[in-house]
Design a protein around this motif. Structure first.
Motif, PDB file in Angstrom:
ATOM      1  N   LEU A  86     -30.988 -26.567  10.444  1.00  0.00           N
ATOM      2  CA  LEU A  86     -31.982 -25.437  10.308  1.00  0.00           C
ATOM      3  C   LEU A  86     -32.616 -24.889   9.139  1.00  0.00           C
ATOM      4  O   LEU A  86     -33.963 -24.936   8.923  1.00  0.00           O
ATOM      5  CB  LEU A  86     -31.236 -24.380  11.081  1.00  0.00           C
ATOM      6  CG  LEU A  86     -32.293 -23.409  11.601  1.00  0.00           C
ATOM      7  CD1 LEU A  86     -33.207 -23.837  12.779  1.00  0.00           C
ATOM      8  CD2 LEU A  86     -31.297 -22.247  12.313  1.00  0.00           C
ATOM      9  N   TYR A  87     -31.800 -25.036   7.874  1.00  0.00           N
ATOM     10  CA  TYR A  87     -31.973 -24.723   6.647  1.00  0.00           C
ATOM     11  C   TYR A  87     -33.131 -25.745   6.209  1.00  0.00           C
ATOM     12  O   TYR A  87     -33.959 -25.470   5.451  1.00  0.00           O
ATOM     13  CB  TYR A  87     -30.812 -24.652   5.755  1.00  0.00           C
ATOM     14  CG  TYR A  87     -31.012 -24.187   4.425  1.00  0.00           C
ATOM     15  CD1 TYR A  87     -30.687 -23.225   3.858  1.00  0.00           C
ATOM     16  CD2 TYR A  87     -31.183 -25.501   3.449  1.00  0.00           C
ATOM     17  CE1 TYR A  87     -31.150 -22.649   2.589  1.00  0.00           C
ATOM     18  CE2 TYR A  87     -31.187 -25.039   2.045  1.00  0.00           C
ATOM     19  CZ  TYR A  87     -31.347 -23.703   1.640  1.00  0.00           C
ATOM     20  OH  TYR A  87     -31.229 -23.341   0.369  1.00  0.00           O
ATOM     21  N   LYS A  88     -32.715 -27.106   6.507  1.00  0.00           N
ATOM     22  CA  LYS A  88     -33.516 -28.028   5.613  1.00  0.00           C
ATOM     23  C   LYS A  88     -34.979 -28.114   6.544  1.00  0.00           C
ATOM     24  O   LYS A  88     -35.965 -28.586   5.896  1.00  0.00           O
ATOM     25  CB  LYS A  88     -32.697 -29.518   5.954  1.00  0.00           C
ATOM     26  CG  LYS A  88     -31.666 -29.636   4.967  1.00  0.00           C
ATOM     27  CD  LYS A  88     -30.978 -31.010   5.213  1.00  0.00           C
ATOM     28  CE  LYS A  88     -29.701 -31.260   4.519  1.00  0.00           C
ATOM     29  NZ  LYS A  88     -29.156 -32.546   4.879  1.00  0.00           N
ATOM     30  N   ASN A  89     -35.071 -27.704   7.742  1.00  0.00           N
ATOM     31  CA  ASN A  89     -36.089 -28.138   8.704  1.00  0.00           C
ATOM     32  C   ASN A  89     -37.142 -27.037   8.794  1.00  0.00           C
ATOM     33  O   ASN A  89     -38.222 -27.190   9.186  1.00  0.00           O
ATOM     34  CB  ASN A  89     -35.900 -28.981   9.942  1.00  0.00           C
ATOM     35  CG  ASN A  89     -35.120 -30.108   9.867  1.00  0.00           C
ATOM     36  OD1 ASN A  89     -35.302 -30.921   8.763  1.00  0.00           O
ATOM     37  ND2 ASN A  89     -33.950 -30.393  10.417  1.00  0.00           N
ATOM     38  N   SER A  90     -36.727 -25.669   8.359  1.00  0.00           N
ATOM     39  CA  SER A  90     -37.637 -24.510   8.894  1.00  0.00           C
ATOM     40  C   SER A  90     -37.637 -23.562   7.372  1.00  0.00           C
ATOM     41  O   SER A  90     -36.540 -23.327   6.886  1.00  0.00           O
ATOM     42  CB  SER A  90     -37.088 -23.767   9.879  1.00  0.00           C
ATOM     43  OG  SER A  90     -37.487 -22.490   9.992  1.00  0.00           O
ATOM     44  N   HIS A  91     -38.973 -23.386   7.193  1.00  0.00           N
ATOM     45  CA  HIS A  91     -39.022 -22.719   5.891  1.00  0.00           C
ATOM     46  C   HIS A  91     -38.684 -21.243   6.186  1.00  0.00           C
ATOM     47  O   HIS A  91     -37.926 -20.787   5.314  1.00  0.00           O
ATOM     48  CB  HIS A  91     -40.674 -22.457   5.650  1.00  0.00           C
ATOM     49  CG  HIS A  91     -40.966 -21.866   4.347  1.00  0.00           C
ATOM     50  ND1 HIS A  91     -40.511 -22.139   3.120  1.00  0.00           N
ATOM     51  CD2 HIS A  91     -41.646 -20.707   4.201  1.00  0.00           C
ATOM     52  CE1 HIS A  91     -41.092 -21.339   2.295  1.00  0.00           C
ATOM     53  NE2 HIS A  91     -41.732 -20.222   2.963  1.00  0.00           N
ATOM     54  N   MET A  92     -38.771 -20.777   7.368  1.00  0.00           N
ATOM     55  CA  MET A  92     -38.533 -19.459   7.524  1.00  0.00           C
ATOM     56  C   MET A  92     -36.868 -19.369   7.495  1.00  0.00           C
ATOM     57  O   MET A  92     -36.492 -18.194   7.195  1.00  0.00           O
ATOM     58  CB  MET A  92     -38.823 -18.755   8.943  1.00  0.00           C
ATOM     59  CG  MET A  92     -38.692 -17.586   9.260  1.00  0.00           C
ATOM     60  SD  MET A  92     -38.783 -17.114  11.089  1.00  0.00           S
ATOM     61  CE  MET A  92     -40.636 -17.256  11.004  1.00  0.00           C
ATOM     62  N   ALA A  93     -36.217 -20.107   8.192  1.00  0.00           N
ATOM     63  CA  ALA A  93     -34.734 -20.251   8.352  1.00  0.00           C
ATOM     64  C   ALA A  93     -34.159 -20.150   7.071  1.00  0.00           C
ATOM     65  O   ALA A  93     -33.444 -19.644   6.571  1.00  0.00           O
ATOM     66  CB  ALA A  93     -34.257 -21.416   9.040  1.00  0.00           C
ATOM     67  N   LYS A  94     -34.969 -21.264   6.117  1.00  0.00           N
ATOM     68  CA  LYS A  94     -34.270 -20.922   4.630  1.00  0.00           C
ATOM     69  C   LYS A  94     -34.439 -19.994   4.034  1.00  0.00           C
ATOM     70  O   LYS A  94     -33.351 -19.439   3.296  1.00  0.00           O
ATOM     71  CB  LYS A  94     -35.168 -22.327   3.930  1.00  0.00           C
ATOM     72  CG  LYS A  94     -34.832 -22.657   2.486  1.00  0.00           C
ATOM     73  CD  LYS A  94     -35.524 -23.728   1.738  1.00  0.00           C
ATOM     74  CE  LYS A  94     -34.836 -24.181   0.581  1.00  0.00           C
ATOM     75  NZ  LYS A  94     -35.610 -25.460  -0.075  1.00  0.00           N
TER      76      LYS A  94
ATOM     77  N   TYR B  23     -26.137 -17.482  11.733  1.00  0.00           N
ATOM     78  CA  TYR B  23     -26.572 -18.580  12.570  1.00  0.00           C
ATOM     79  C   TYR B  23     -27.644 -18.248  14.029  1.00  0.00           C
ATOM     80  O   TYR B  23     -28.768 -18.617  14.090  1.00  0.00           O
ATOM     81  CB  TYR B  23     -25.509 -19.782  12.729  1.00  0.00           C
ATOM     82  CG  TYR B  23     -26.078 -21.185  13.476  1.00  0.00           C
ATOM     83  CD1 TYR B  23     -27.055 -21.726  12.789  1.00  0.00           C
ATOM     84  CD2 TYR B  23     -25.657 -21.179  14.767  1.00  0.00           C
ATOM     85  CE1 TYR B  23     -27.385 -23.046  13.504  1.00  0.00           C
ATOM     86  CE2 TYR B  23     -25.956 -22.374  15.665  1.00  0.00           C
ATOM     87  CZ  TYR B  23     -26.870 -22.965  15.028  1.00  0.00           C
ATOM     88  OH  TYR B  23     -27.456 -24.173  15.345  1.00  0.00           O
ATOM     89  N   SER B  24     -26.767 -17.572  14.642  1.00  0.00           N
ATOM     90  CA  SER B  24     -27.511 -17.014  15.791  1.00  0.00           C
ATOM     91  C   SER B  24     -28.734 -16.380  15.504  1.00  0.00           C
ATOM     92  O   SER B  24     -29.635 -16.601  16.533  1.00  0.00           O
ATOM     93  CB  SER B  24     -26.302 -16.261  16.732  1.00  0.00           C
ATOM     94  OG  SER B  24     -25.148 -16.952  16.956  1.00  0.00           O
TER      95      SER B  24
END
Length: 286
Positions: A20-28, A67-68
């Motif tokens: 999720l960190y690698k693939n989403s700018h918002m998540a990062k 994470y959730s």
């Protein structure tokens, strides 16, 4: 109607959230914000730490919350008609539906986990899952023991968790085996969560809750303490404090959600333990 469920302790694993960190700018951005608010690299513990470290109550609760909530906030079309969270998951659910901010939720979870860890180290308690007996039978055995031992998680039909003092737990488990429990699984925890042993935690947590801004919920949250839909912020606050010493009424919550129109359930977090419980609850209701 769409219902979303948020898990509690036990679903964590090393590497959770890394993709999720690698693939989403918002998540990062939200993962990085977590590290800033907490003052340490929780992301490193989640992504590359050891499972032994992640099992520590403090890190377990934070990892699942982070994470959730990030998963919910990065989902397309996250528009729940109702939500529920199992124990710690209740805080994840509240942040996901913006009853309080992601950052304030980090503070709540961090403080909650720390004071729970402290009480676990000073008073040794335990928990066990009992399979194959009716709730009232387990309730009566607990009630008749002279120690502190109570039902703590009504997970699904004929699956109930008990929580209390170590010696009381041993006695009650022995009694339950004698009267026909199919299986008893002692959980790998060092605390008697959702029992009167958590009373000192409750008082400290109340002070922390009072410092956080809560707003009314835009959709009902079925809270552990009552198993009923709640939207008013004052009621939500009271219930998350009570939850520390009250049982998690999960089975009752899910049945009420079904009765009130829930037609699909989505689990937001690591694993799918809650969806497994849904199947058992659904079968018993049909």
């Amino acid at each position: 109607m769409k219902a979303y469920l948020f898990p509690g302790q036990g679903s964590q694993f090393v590497g959770m959230g890394k993709n999720l960190y690698k693939n989403s700018h918002m998540a990062k951005k939200l993962f990085q914000l977590s590290d800033e608010v907490l003052g340490f690299r929780m992301t490193s513990i989640m992504f590359e730490g050891s499972i032994d470290i992640l099992k520590n109550t403090k890190y377990t609760q934070l990892s699942i919350y982070i994470y959730s909530v990030i998963l919910a906030k990065t989902l397309n079309n996250f528009e729940p008609d109702m939500v529920a969270g199992h124990s710690l998951g209740e805080l994840s659910a509240l942040a996901a539906i913006n009853v309080f901010s992601f950052e304030d939720g980090l503070i709540l979870v961090n403080q909650r986990a720390s004071i729970m860890q402290d009480i676990c180290e000073s008073i040794h308690g335990g928990m066990a899952v009992v399979f194959g007996l009716e709730d009232n039978i387990i309730e009566n055995i607990c009630k008749n023991d002279h120690g502190i031992i109570v039902p703590s998680n009504y997970n699904s039909p004929k699956q109930l968790v008990i929580s209390g003092e170590i010696q009381a737990l041993k006695r009650v488990c022995s009694d339950l085996k004698k009267i026909g429990a199919k299986k008893i699984l002692v959980l790998p925890v060092h605390g008697a969560f959702h029992s009167p042993i958590m009373k000192p935690v409750q008082k400290k947590f109340q002070k922390i809750v009072n410092q956080i801004f809560f707003q009314d919920s835009k959709c009902p949250i079925y809270q552990n303490v009552t198993a009923l839909p709640v939207t008013k912020s004052d009621d939500i606050k009271k219930n998350i404090v009570k939850q520390l010493t009250f049982p998690v009424r999960w089975k009752q919550s899910i049945k009420n959600m079904m009765n009130n129109g829930a037609s699909s359930f989505t689990e937001i977090g690591p694993g799918n333990v809650l969806l497994g419980l849904i199947k058992k609850i659904s079968r018993s209701s049909s």
